[in-house]
Design a protein around this motif. Structure first.
Motif, PDB file in Angstrom:
ATOM      1  N   ASP A 181      24.327  37.315 -35.296  1.00 46.55           N
ATOM      2  CA  ASP A 181      22.904  37.126 -35.565  1.00 46.55           C
ATOM      3  C   ASP A 181      22.672  36.324 -36.843  1.00 46.55           C
TER       4      ASP A 181
ATOM      5  N   LEU B 196      22.768  32.668 -35.988  1.00 47.29           N
ATOM      6  CA  LEU B 196      21.534  32.207 -35.367  1.00 47.29           C
ATOM      7  C   LEU B 196      20.483  31.875 -36.430  1.00 47.29           C
ATOM      8  N   GLU B 197      20.370  32.714 -37.447  1.00 49.01           N
ATOM      9  CA  GLU B 197      19.401  32.450 -38.513  1.00 49.01           C
ATOM     10  C   GLU B 197      19.770  31.185 -39.286  1.00 49.01           C
TER      11      GLU B 197
ATOM     12  N   ALA C  50      18.777  28.019 -37.382  1.00 45.82           N
ATOM     13  CA  ALA C  50      17.347  27.711 -37.442  1.00 45.82           C
ATOM     14  C   ALA C  50      17.033  26.756 -38.590  1.00 45.82           C
ATOM     15  N   GLU C  51      17.901  26.688 -39.594  1.00 42.35           N
ATOM     16  CA  GLU C  51      17.717  25.792 -40.729  1.00 42.35           C
ATOM     17  C   GLU C  51      18.480  24.483 -40.568  1.00 42.35           C
TER      18      GLU C  51
ATOM     19  N   ARG D 215      16.986  36.879 -29.611  1.00 39.37           N
ATOM     20  CA  ARG D 215      16.768  36.283 -30.920  1.00 39.37           C
ATOM     21  C   ARG D 215      16.864  34.769 -30.863  1.00 39.37           C
ATOM     22  N   ALA D 216      17.826  34.271 -30.092  1.00 40.57           N
ATOM     23  CA  ALA D 216      17.959  32.823 -29.939  1.00 40.57           C
ATOM     24  C   ALA D 216      16.701  32.232 -29.307  1.00 40.57           C
TER      25      ALA D 216
ATOM     26  N   ALA E 269      13.646  33.562 -29.402  1.00 48.79           N
ATOM     27  CA  ALA E 269      12.536  33.707 -30.341  1.00 48.79           C
ATOM     28  C   ALA E 269      12.578  32.656 -31.439  1.00 48.79           C
ATOM     29  N   ARG E 270      13.767  32.211 -31.814  1.00 50.19           N
ATOM     30  CA  ARG E 270      13.906  31.209 -32.871  1.00 50.19           C
ATOM     31  C   ARG E 270      13.946  29.791 -32.323  1.00 50.19           C
ATOM     32  N   GLY E 271      13.715  29.648 -31.015  1.00 49.41           N
ATOM     33  CA  GLY E 271      13.706  28.321 -30.414  1.00 49.41           C
ATOM     34  C   GLY E 271      15.082  27.683 -30.341  1.00 49.41           C
ATOM     35  N   LEU E 272      16.112  28.497 -30.179  1.00 53.56           N
ATOM     36  CA  LEU E 272      17.484  27.998 -30.207  1.00 53.56           C
ATOM     37  C   LEU E 272      18.161  28.041 -28.844  1.00 53.56           C
ATOM     38  N   SER E 273      17.438  28.406 -27.807  1.00 54.23           N
ATOM     39  CA  SER E 273      18.078  28.605 -26.499  1.00 54.23           C
ATOM     40  C   SER E 273      18.791  27.363 -25.995  1.00 54.23           C
TER      41      SER E 273
END
Length: 408
Positions: free
Chosen positions: A243, A246-247, A250-251, A277-278, A280-284
């Motif tokens: 996780d 993933l954060e 996002a950067e 989480r991926a 939700a953070r637009g990382l799919s």
């Protein structure tokens, strides 16, 4: 060395005079009973799979069937499946000892099976904590020396105080030796109350052949995307820290990631959380969850960097050595044995755990100037070959077994 008290390491130990490891089980060679609680192939089981190669003809007692049993049979071991092994199902290593009370009868039956098997051998080798807890007293009862291969960090992040106390005292009472893969694991065992004289540090070893093809060719064959790509390789579990990656992603617009591994021991909720989480953070579209794979070396060579993001101390870090052998840059959290393996950061980048901002900064530095990491990556591969080979681990463990059997 950061240990509380000195412990035995490979450098301290000479070979047993006159001992040969070529053909255990014949002549004066001891008969070994290898005990493991699981049939699932994870880090500790991969270590044992490599460690038993010199011991064809010995016996393995497993508490459950699975791929691990097949691997040991292929290596020439006689595999026995404990009839009472199901008693351990659902008993997690981080659970209170009181959780075991309702199943004491079944655990007693399992201990009797271990005792019967131990009588037919010269040395008992317990490859996990559950295996040690079930084998320690039966081995002592039938008068067989026991080696505990401790693959975990005995600290508060992973175990309760009562658990640590019970394990350390049992080791002091019943173990002839306690093998750990790193000084970090040795320190934790000593802090839990274990005796320094019991401990031997034997780093995990593995051998991987590097594919000569360039990363671009491997990516095309494996169906991986072009562009900046990182990889995370471990089972899916909260303390493994996927996780955090993933954060960090996002950067880092434009950077993609493959997540290789599965929830092997009941961490399915965490696996679902990562996917949510991926999204939700637009990382799919930038994170590929590949599940458990058998082509990890090729996948490692195909990425631009391997990230090892554990948020709690690691007893070793097999993934780190695999990445070093693959010849790709490594970024790891500075927890547990990572600093030992990466030579204090000389052959890899260390970042604080639970800090996605620092991880993102380290990745940005790598992608901004990849040529600056070429020499460090080359030294990392040289270090892995020199210090973490499977043959050296096999020799060290076989020598230890011979010494324990000789003293007994």
């Amino acid at each position: 060395m950061s240990g509380v008290l000195p412990v035995e390491t490979l450098a301290d130990r000479g070979p047993l005079d006159g001992a040969r490891v070529a053909s255990p089980g014949h002549g004066t060679h001891p008969r070994v009973l290898f005990v493991s609680h699981t049939g699932t192939m994870s880090g500790a089981e991969l270590v044992l799979r490599d460690a038993v190669r010199p011991w064809a003809g010995s016996t393995a007692l497993l508490f459950e069937d699975g791929a691990f049993a097949g691997a040991l049979r292929d290596l020439g071991l006689k595999v026995r499946l404990a009839r009472s092994g199901a008693a351990l199902t659902g008993l997690r290593r981080d659970a209170s000892p009181l959780r075991a009370l309702p199943m004491l009868g079944r655990l007693g039956g399992l201990a009797l099976e271990v005792a019967r098997a131990a009588r037919a051998c010269d040395v008992v080798y317990a490859n996990s904590q559950k295996a040690f807890l079930l084998a320690s007293l039966p081995a002592r009862l039938v008068g067989r020396p026991l080696i505990w291969h401790l693959h975990d960090i005995l600290d508060g992040a992973h175990f309760g105080r009562a658990q640590r106390l019970v394990q350390a005292r049992l080791a002091n009472l019943c173990a002839a030796r306690v093998v750990v893969p790193s000084q970090a694991a040795a320190d934790a065992f000593l802090r839990a109350g274990g005796r320094p004289s019991l401990v031997t540090v034997v780093p995990n070893g593995l051998d991987l052949d590097r594919d000569p093809r360039p990363a671009a060719a491997l990516r095309a064959e494996l169906g991986l995307p072009a562009g900046p790509l990182i990889g995370v390789f471990s089972r899916l579990a909260p303390w493994k820290g996927q996780d955090v990656v993933l954060e960090a992603l996002a950067e880092l617009p434009g950077v993609r990631c493959i997540v290789v591994g599965a929830p092997l021991f009941g961490e399915d909720a965490y696996a679902a959380h990562l996917r949510d989480r991926a999204a939700a953070r637009g990382l799919s579209d930038r994170v590929l969850f590949l599940g458990q794979r058998g082509d990890v070396p090729a996948l490692m060579q195909a990425v631009d960097a391997v990230v090892h993001p554990s948020v709690d101390p690691e007893p070793f870090g097999r993934t780190l050595v695999e990445a070093m052998l693959a010849g790709v840059p490594v970024i790891a959290t500075d927890a547990g044995a990572s600093a030992e393996i990466l030579d204090g950061g000389a052959v890899g980048t260390l970042v604080p755990p639970r800090r996605p901002d620092r991880l993102a900064a380290a990745l940005a530095e790598l992608f901004d100037a990849p040529d600056a990491f070429v020499a460090r990556t080359r030294r990392a591969r040289e270090r892995a070959i020199a210090r973490y080979g499977a043959a050296e681990m096999q020799r060290a463990l076989a020598d230890l077994i011979l010494r324990v059997a000789a003293r007994a």
